[in-house]
Design an enzyme around this catalytic site. Structure first.
Site, PDB file in Angstrom:
ATOM      1  N   GLY A 502       0.843  -1.192   0.000  1.00 20.62           N
ATOM      2  CA  GLY A 502       0.000   0.000   0.000  1.00 20.62           C
ATOM      3  C   GLY A 502       0.869   1.229   0.000  1.00 20.62           C
ATOM      4  O   GLY A 502       2.066   1.172   0.278  1.00 20.62           O
ATOM      5  N   ASP A 620     -10.398   9.389   9.528  1.00 21.66           N
ATOM      6  CA  ASP A 620     -10.323   8.797   8.203  1.00 21.66           C
ATOM      7  C   ASP A 620     -10.884   7.384   8.216  1.00 21.66           C
ATOM      8  O   ASP A 620     -10.272   6.444   7.732  1.00 21.66           O
ATOM      9  CB  ASP A 620      -8.882   8.803   7.693  1.00 21.66           C
ATOM     10  CG  ASP A 620      -8.830   8.574   6.180  1.00 21.66           C
ATOM     11  OD1 ASP A 620      -9.869   8.774   5.519  1.00 21.66           O
ATOM     12  OD2 ASP A 620      -7.766   8.202   5.676  1.00 21.66           O
TER      13      ASP A 620
END
Ligand code: NAG
Ligand code: NAG
Ligand code: NAG
Ligand code: NAG
Ligand code: NAG
Ligand code: NAG
Ligand code: NAG
Ligand code: NAG
Ligand code: NAG
Length: 813
Positions: A502, A620
């Protein structure tokens, strides 16, 4: 003479016949005057037709009782006058005797029941009020508190609004609920529910003299959404810290009742529009609510299996019994206290404090003084703050066994308790921690052949520090392992591209495998984040302290020169977005699994928001930040990371809006204002996404241009909410749960932050079939769309000034 006597006799019997006929028809409305009587078959009805008073036979009973019931639902009896003394036959009569009291007579004119009172008033009148209270008042009096008598002073098995439970200091009666014997027999059963002011106020449900359930009054009733529903806002009256009354004020638009049923369960009901009663909740809620379920010195954890565990420093009293899940004999100390130097306390967080059996209370003491005081007295075995509001004050000390401790993340009614341990146990807790760590580091280092003196020194220094801290009472504080750079480099094949899983604005994420075979995820933070070393360490240590089964665990960090890395446990099932948005993989998550995931996320977020030490706003929350472990248990990741990088931006407003478009609340995206309620918004979006299997951003519908929130809102208003559900859930779903998830989702995404529920309410509403949910208002951001094509821009760069994009591990793209 004789004829005169006859005449008088005739006349009087005629008159009585006349008057009784007359009286029979004169009973109308809600009052009974002193010259009237109420016979079996007559009733009084309160002005607004809420309650009715008359004679009835409960269930299949052949006896007659005088009682009050709801006019709309006559089978629900709220009060019984002659519950001890039933009437046989239909000859019962209620009258006002002399100028004093209400009396109930049977067929042979014997007094079956009476309302006794001391004051004599001329021609008193009885009236059935709209609150369900039968009152008797003198002619000279108007409706007021100074009734000669009221049925509310004598509760039966039901608390209705305005009926006060507690110590009535006018009648000096203790007012409490008593169950019926059975559905056919309203005479007092074995269960009672009453205020207990022993030490600190509690409410206690007993069977005979045996405690079955108890709850702390102040914390519970002030904080729990359960009890602070607008429909029945529980009110408490205190006098010198004694609880005098608990009741709900009368609200003419709501019919609600709390019933202590024949099996000793409290049930809260509310009347719906169809004139049937909806069960809102029951108490006790679960096994951990049963008084002393885990025996002395045991702790009950409802999310664990088995439910019971011994407190630290204790072992089962009988291992055989414990093995067959018989917890009743509880736990005993593994090593007895000897009152020598070095004894200390271990902190157990977020529990319902044990019952006050042998205790001392000093509301003036600080927690520090409390600890010293407890340490001084050999028989003091635990202490806690007696008042957690306003940062905590007061001192409660326990002597003897600790009974009825439960852990729960469901409500705010828990607090921390400190349990005394002998010196040896305290040492062993730390030794075992340290040993594990030492073995790990030695193993790692040895394999990699980099056993340097430095590592070992560092280790030792850390341990010494930790020990010192431990002796200050923070026994559970967790030291964060420092990983060596070379260890991490080796684990990730020197940060090879093949290992990268990622990449985000904070830097790339790598999968790695330690020489112990443990798999890790390594977040290599971009250089030049501008944060000092100490600051970084502090932040990381505080995050490391967050431990919850629904948060991904930070295993350690690595600091080398400019290099900063965070090492997390690796989650083999990737993240939620990998499943729910994918047509094939979404079938792997059947409804029950999805619902478990929803509950897990909600609990994790509740923990972040409510943890008193940190109060983390995630900022988030999104599907790709929900990682799934082996058992598909959801783990929130990236918590608090925003905080780390926002060192100079404190409190509620930021210029650097970090988040993901589609999940951001209006006030955050537009004004940069964030709070726990912005996380709640993101959670709402996530809920709707989990139910629908669609992304909020990038949602398309042929009929309109709304996003997923707008679509859900449209369906909701047309009573078609279930159509939102992912088609693949059709077979596995529980419709009521889906409906509930959607409603809670919509409540969470309401436009105004103050309208959105707090996480404690969210968890409660999701987890309780009986909870009454408010109607959602219009969501925020429901028509707004981005001009950028949603498929190519699931993250909108325009919101990341400075070019920051939040990190996303394992983002399936
Ligand atoms: C009962 O008393 C009320 C006043 O208290 C009076 O108006 C009414 O006439 C009386 N009725 C009878 C039947 O005596
Ligand atoms: C009721 O009170 C009045 C005035 O106090 C008195 O005259 C009357 O005798 C009383 N009646 C009874 C039945 O006690
Ligand atoms: C009325 O009550 C008395 C005393 O409780 C009792 O002796 C009598 O049998 C009852 N009469 C009827 C008709 O039940
Ligand atoms: C009320 O009367 C009952 C008998 O009917 C008696 O047992 C009770 O003690 C009385 N209560 C008061 C407060 O006088
Ligand atoms: C009764 O309670 C109230 C508060 O609820 C208090 O103000 C009053 O002094 C009390 N009366 C007595 C007699 O204790
Ligand atoms: C009465 O109940 C309704 C419905 O729950 C609520 O909206 C309202 O605020 C309540 N009124 C009062 C005075 O508490
Ligand atoms: C009491 O309430 C509980 C929970 O609602 C229910 O399971 C139980 O059957 C009830 N008992 C009776 C006797 O109605
Ligand atoms: C310890 O506390 C108990 C309970 O309060 C008390 O009875 C006892 O006297 C105390 N002992 C000492 C040494 O203070
Ligand atoms: C508990 O603490 C709060 C805040 O410090 C204070 O307002 C309250 O009076 C305290 N309650 C008791 C019973 O001491």
């Amino acid at each position: 003479m004789e004829s005169q006597a006859f005449f008088i006799f005739f006349f009087s019997s005629f008159a009585s016949l006349l008057s009784s006929t007359f009286l029979k028809f004169s009973i109308a409305g809600d009052t009974l005057a002193s010259n009237q009587s109420l016979r079996d078959g007559d009733t009084l009805v309160s002005t607004s037709q809420r309650f009715e008073l008359g004679f009835f036979s409960p269930g299949s009973s052949k006896f007659r009782y005088l009682g009050i019931w709801y006019k709309a639902t006559p089978d629900i009896v709220v009060w019984v006058a002659n519950r001890h003394n039933p009437i046989t036959g239909l000859q019962g009569v209620l009258t006002i005797s002399g100028n004093r009291s209400l009396v109930l007579l049977n067929g042979t004119q014997s007094i079956v029941w009476s309302s006794n009172l001391s004051r004599v008033e001329e021609s008193p009148v009885a009236q059935l009020l709209d609150s369900g209270n039968l009152v008797l008042f003198g002619k000279t009096e108007t409706y007021s508190d100074s009734f000669l008598w009221q049925s509310f002073d004598f509760p039966c098995n039901m608390r209705i609004p305005d009926l006060k439970m507690g110590e009535n200091n006018r009648t000096s009666l203790d007012q409490y609920l008593t169950s019926w014997k059975s559905a056919d027999d309203p005479s007092p059963g074995e269960f009672t529910y009453r205020v207990d002011n022993h030490g600190l106020p509690q409410l206690v449900l007993r069977m005979g003299s045996i405690k079955k359930y108890r709850t702390w009054v102040k914390l519970t009733f002030i904080n729990l959404p359960l009890y602070n529903n607008p429909a029945f806002k529980t009110t408490l009256e205190f006098n010198n810290n004694r609880l005098i009354y608990i009741y709900e004020p009368y609200n003419s638009s709501v019919f609600t009742r709390l019933t202590l049923n024949e099996s000793g369960v409290l049930q809260r009901y509310i009347l719906n529009k169809k004139n049937t009663w909806d069960l809102m909740f029951t108490v006790p809620r679960d096994l951990c609510d049963s008084y002393g379920y885990c025996g002395p010195n045991g702790i009950c954890r409802i999310y664990k299996s088995p439910l019971c565990e011994c407190l630290k420093g204790f072992i089962p009293n009988s291992q055989q019994e414990w093995d067959v899940l018989d917890w009743s004999s509880g736990c005993v100390r593994s090593v007895p206290l000897d009152c020598q130097n070095g004894e200390g306390f271990v902190k157990v967080v977020q529990v319902k404090l044990p019952d006050l059996l042998e205790f001392r209370l000093n509301i003036g003491m600080s927690i520090k003084e409390c600890e010293e005081e407890c340490l001084k007295n050999c028989s003091c075995i635990a202490y806690a703050n007696s008042n957690i509001s306003g940062g905590g004050s007061g001192c409660l000390m326990w002597f003897g066994d600790l009974i009825d401790i439960r852990e729960s993340f469901q409500d705010n009614s828990e607090q921390d308790i400190y349990i005394r341990l002998p010196a040896s146990a305290i040492d062993s807790i730390h030794d075992s921690n340290n040993k594990k760590r030492l073995v790990k580091i030695l193993l790692l280092s040895a394999t990699l052949g980099i056993l340097t003196l430095g590592t070992v020194c560092g280790c030792i220094i850390m341990k010494v520090k930790a020990k010192r801290r431990a002796l200050n009472g923070k026994k559970e504080s967790l030291e964060l392992p420092l990983f060596d750079f070379t260890t991490i480099a080796a684990a990730t094949s020197n940060f090879s591209d093949a290992n990268m899983i990622g990449e985000g604005g904070f830097g790339p994420v790598y999968k790695g495998k330690l020489s112990t075979e443990q798999e890790i995820a390594v977040k290599r933070l971009s250089k030049g984040s501008g944060q000092g070393l100490e600051e970084f360490k502090n932040e990381v240590t505080s995050i490391a302290k967050l431990q919850h089964r629904n948060l991904v665990r930070l295993l350690g960090c690595c600091i080398q020169g400019e290099e900063r890395m965070l090492i997390y446990e690796y989650m083999c099932n990737k993240s939620l977005n990998y499943f729910i948005y994918d047509q094939n993989r979404s079938t792997l998550l059947a409804w029950q699994k999805r619902f478990d995931i929803v509950m897990g996320i909600a609990r994790g977020l509740l923990y972040l928001h409510q943890d008193s030490r940190l109060r983390i706003i995630h900022r988030d929350l999104k599907a790709s930040n929900i990682l799934l472990d082996n058992d598909l248990i959801p783990k929130i990741s990236d918590f608090g990371l925003a905080r780390i990088f926002e060192g100079e931006q404190i409190c509620a407003k930021t210029k650097r809006v970090i988040g993901t478009y589609g999940y951001m609340s209006p006030e955050y995206a537009i004004d940069g204002k964030f709070s726990v309620k912005s996380d709640v918004f993101s959670l709402g979006v996530l809920l709707l996404e989990i139910v629908s299997g669609k992304r909020n951003r990038g949602f398309h519908h042929p009929d309109h241009h709304h996003n997923l929130l707008g679509h859900a809102w449209l369906l909701w208003n047309e009573d078609r909410a279930l159509e939102l559900m992912d088609a693949c859930l059709k077979d596995s779903c529980v419709e009521s749960q889906v409906q509930r998830c959607i409603q809670v989702g919509l409540l969470c995404v309401q436009k105004l932050p103050q309208d959105r529920p707090a996480m404690s309410s969210v968890v409660f509403m999701l987890g309780n079939e009986e909870a009454i949910l408010p109607q959602p208002k219009q969501p925020g951001f429901f028509i707004e769309r981005s001009s950028i094509d949603a498929d190519t821009a699931t993250r909108s760069e325009e919101f990341y000034r400075n070019g920051e994009v939040p990190i996303t591990i394992l983002d399936a793209r």
